[in-house]
Design a protein around this motif. Structure first.
Motif, mmCIF file in Angstrom:
data_model
loop_
_atom_site.group_PDB
_atom_site.id
_atom_site.type_symbol
_atom_site.label_atom_id
_atom_site.label_comp_id
_atom_site.label_asym_id
_atom_site.label_seq_id
_atom_site.Cartn_x
_atom_site.Cartn_y
_atom_site.Cartn_z
ATOM 1 N N MET A 174 0.840 -1.198 0.000
ATOM 2 C CA MET A 174 0.000 0.000 0.000
ATOM 3 C C MET A 174 0.879 1.254 0.000
ATOM 4 S SD MET A 174 -3.067 -1.107 -0.136
ATOM 5 C CE MET A 174 -4.193 0.159 0.420
ATOM 6 N N ILE A 175 0.593 2.146 -0.950
ATOM 7 C CA ILE A 175 1.479 3.299 -1.131
ATOM 8 C C ILE A 175 1.511 4.213 0.096
ATOM 9 C CG2 ILE A 175 1.724 5.467 -2.415
ATOM 10 C CD1 ILE A 175 2.952 3.210 -3.909
ATOM 11 N N ILE A 176 0.358 4.556 0.638
ATOM 12 C CA ILE A 176 0.383 5.489 1.782
ATOM 13 C C ILE A 176 0.866 4.765 3.038
ATOM 14 C CG2 ILE A 176 -0.987 6.981 3.288
ATOM 15 C CD1 ILE A 176 -2.785 7.617 0.915
ATOM 16 N N HIS A 177 0.193 3.670 3.360
ATOM 17 C CA HIS A 177 0.504 2.971 4.605
ATOM 18 C C HIS A 177 1.944 2.465 4.651
ATOM 19 C CE1 HIS A 177 -3.730 1.938 6.299
ATOM 20 N NE2 HIS A 177 -3.534 3.221 6.125
ATOM 21 N N ALA A 182 7.108 4.288 5.481
ATOM 22 C CA ALA A 182 8.514 3.886 5.637
ATOM 23 C C ALA A 182 9.453 5.026 5.257
ATOM 24 C CB ALA A 182 8.799 2.648 4.777
ATOM 25 N N ASN A 183 9.093 5.762 4.185
ATOM 26 C CA ASN A 183 9.967 6.854 3.728
ATOM 27 C C ASN A 183 10.164 7.904 4.819
ATOM 28 O OD1 ASN A 183 10.181 5.659 1.237
ATOM 29 N ND2 ASN A 183 8.759 7.041 0.189
ATOM 30 N N GLN A 213 6.644 5.878 -16.136
ATOM 31 C CA GLN A 213 5.301 5.470 -15.698
ATOM 32 C C GLN A 213 5.132 5.448 -14.173
ATOM 33 O OE1 GLN A 213 4.540 1.871 -18.211
ATOM 34 N NE2 GLN A 213 2.452 2.112 -17.427
ATOM 35 N N MET A 214 6.249 5.546 -13.448
ATOM 36 C CA MET A 214 6.166 5.346 -11.990
ATOM 37 C C MET A 214 5.279 6.370 -11.285
ATOM 38 S SD MET A 214 7.332 2.651 -10.681
ATOM 39 C CE MET A 214 7.468 3.048 -8.950
ATOM 40 N N GLU A 215 5.356 7.644 -11.716
ATOM 41 C CA GLU A 215 4.551 8.668 -11.032
ATOM 42 C C GLU A 215 3.068 8.342 -11.134
ATOM 43 O OE1 GLU A 215 5.345 12.728 -11.678
ATOM 44 O OE2 GLU A 215 7.453 12.560 -11.084
ATOM 45 N N GLU A 216 2.663 7.879 -12.318
ATOM 46 C CA GLU A 216 1.267 7.517 -12.537
ATOM 47 C C GLU A 216 0.882 6.306 -11.668
ATOM 48 O OE1 GLU A 216 -1.240 8.722 -14.027
ATOM 49 O OE2 GLU A 216 -2.585 6.971 -13.967
ATOM 50 N N LEU A 217 1.783 5.328 -11.576
ATOM 51 C CA LEU A 217 1.515 4.139 -10.764
ATOM 52 C C LEU A 217 1.379 4.502 -9.283
ATOM 53 C CD1 LEU A 217 3.977 1.522 -12.348
ATOM 54 C CD2 LEU A 217 1.480 1.543 -12.503
ATOM 55 N N VAL A 218 2.258 5.374 -8.818
ATOM 56 C CA VAL A 218 2.218 5.789 -7.412
ATOM 57 C C VAL A 218 0.941 6.593 -7.151
ATOM 58 C CG1 VAL A 218 3.318 7.318 -5.720
ATOM 59 C CG2 VAL A 218 4.704 5.706 -7.032
ATOM 60 N N SER A 219 0.595 7.465 -8.094
ATOM 61 C CA SER A 219 -0.608 8.268 -7.953
ATOM 62 C C SER A 219 -1.844 7.372 -7.860
ATOM 63 C CB SER A 219 -0.692 9.216 -9.149
ATOM 64 O OG SER A 219 -1.918 9.849 -9.163
ATOM 65 N N ARG A 220 -1.896 6.335 -8.690
ATOM 66 C CA ARG A 220 -3.023 5.389 -8.622
ATOM 67 C C ARG A 220 -3.017 4.638 -7.293
ATOM 68 N NH1 ARG A 220 -2.845 1.615 -13.528
ATOM 69 N NH2 ARG A 220 -1.646 3.084 -14.771
ATOM 70 N N ILE A 236 3.787 13.069 -4.586
ATOM 71 C CA ILE A 236 4.254 11.850 -5.253
ATOM 72 C C ILE A 236 5.647 11.501 -4.743
ATOM 73 C CG2 ILE A 236 4.934 10.861 -7.486
ATOM 74 C CD1 ILE A 236 1.983 11.127 -7.411
ATOM 75 N N ALA A 237 6.477 12.541 -4.562
ATOM 76 C CA ALA A 237 7.856 12.290 -4.127
ATOM 77 C C ALA A 237 7.895 11.599 -2.761
ATOM 78 C CB ALA A 237 8.630 13.602 -4.073
ATOM 79 N N SER A 238 7.016 12.029 -1.854
ATOM 80 C CA SER A 238 7.041 11.429 -0.510
ATOM 81 C C SER A 238 6.516 9.994 -0.527
ATOM 82 C CB SER A 238 6.228 12.279 0.475
ATOM 83 O OG SER A 238 4.859 12.226 0.160
ATOM 84 N N CYS A 239 5.838 9.619 -1.613
ATOM 85 C CA CYS A 239 5.261 8.270 -1.730
ATOM 86 C C CYS A 239 6.019 7.388 -2.718
ATOM 87 C CB CYS A 239 3.806 8.365 -2.173
ATOM 88 S SG CYS A 239 2.727 9.124 -0.959
ATOM 89 N N MET A 240 7.129 7.903 -3.262
ATOM 90 C CA MET A 240 7.881 7.123 -4.254
ATOM 91 C C MET A 240 8.690 6.045 -3.531
ATOM 92 S SD MET A 240 8.478 6.644 -7.450
ATOM 93 C CE MET A 240 7.798 8.105 -8.272
#
Ligand code: MG
Length: 261
Positions: A174-177, A182-183, A213-220, A236-240
């Motif tokens: 999960m991107i946020i959790h 972790a970041n 494509q990564m920014e789009e994947l993270v955004s989704r 997006i940067a904080s979730c990459m």
């Protein structure tokens, strides 16, 4: 090195969606005449509202949530969710993801500390790990009802860091959790993305996060969060993620790269 693991969607599939919740809605439905959806929706809504209020431990207390909603719907018999988890921790309702047992076994053999960091209460998660035969690979299990906090909060990630000082890798889907969480504590985040597009997956692991494509994947991934709107300051940067892998076994390569440097 400390490796912390998210469970659901990474290590295992739990029995809630196919066993526990259908049984809960069947019991309540028999007495009240309500449909599966009419019962499940308020249950999920109650969990989301607890999250939105910042009640991060209460939001995962399914025994309490189900009994509260059941009473509101006119159903007063007790329902023991932990007992249902144990009952449905059988093949058909749970599975371990491919490459998990052998990867955990290898990482343990080279003396890494393997720690579970899950938002599921211990009484819901441990029976599944045990039934799948992977519980003993882990040195410790951190859960919200014991830690008093949950992902994505910093404090939850800091607790295993304090117990096992040194470099830290967190693995989650999960991107946020998992990734943003972790970041923000300086851990290396590893995103398990089973449906990683072939164009990204074809790249060597260390080059994937630079793919266009990564920014789009993270955004989704951010949008997939149950309560994405509660985290207004997200970028997006904080979730990459530090790394993205499409299968659990690729974790061995990530750990290899990080141990060399
Ligand atoms: Mg997960």
């Amino acid at each position: 090195m400390l490796l912390t693991f998210d469970l659901d969607g990474v290590v295992m599939k739990n029995p809630f969606s196919t066993g526990v919740f259908p049984e809960v809605t069947r019991r309540i439905g028999e007495k009240t005449g309500l449909s599966h959806q009419q019962i499940l929706e308020p249950i999920i809504a109650e969990a989301r509202s607890r999250m939105a209020l910042g009640k991060m431990v209460d939001a995962y207390n399914w025994d309490e949530i189900v009994s509260l909603v059941a009473r509101r719907l006119g159903f007063t018999e007790p329902i023991d969710i932990a007992a249902l988890v144990r009952r449905f921790s059988v093949p058909g309702h749970i599975y371990v993801y491919p490459e998990v047992p052998e990867t955990l076994e290898f990482l343990r053999s080279v003396n890494h500390n393997l720690v579970v960091l899950t938002n599921g209460f211990r009484k819901y998660q441990l029976p599944v790990l045990q039934a799948l035969g992977v519980a003993d690979f882990f040195d410790a299990i951190f859960t919200p009802e014991v830690s008093g906090t949950a992902k994505p909060h910093r404090e939850f990630f800091l607790q295993p860091q304090k117990r096992y000082p040194g470099p830290h890798i967190h693995v989650g889907d999960m991107i946020i959790h998992d990734i943003m969480g972790a970041n923000q504590v300086g851990a290396t985040s590893v995103w398990v993305c089973h449906d990683l597009p072939p164009s990204v997956a074809a790249l060597p692991i260390r080059e994937r996060t630079s793919h266009a494509q990564m920014e789009e994947l993270v955004s989704r991934g951010i949008q997939r969060d149950l309560n994405a709107s509660d985290y207004s300051g997200l970028t997006i940067a904080s979730c990459m993620p530090g790394f993205v892998i499409r299968s659990f076994g690729e974790l061995v390569d990530v750990v290899g790269m990080l141990t060399q440097c």
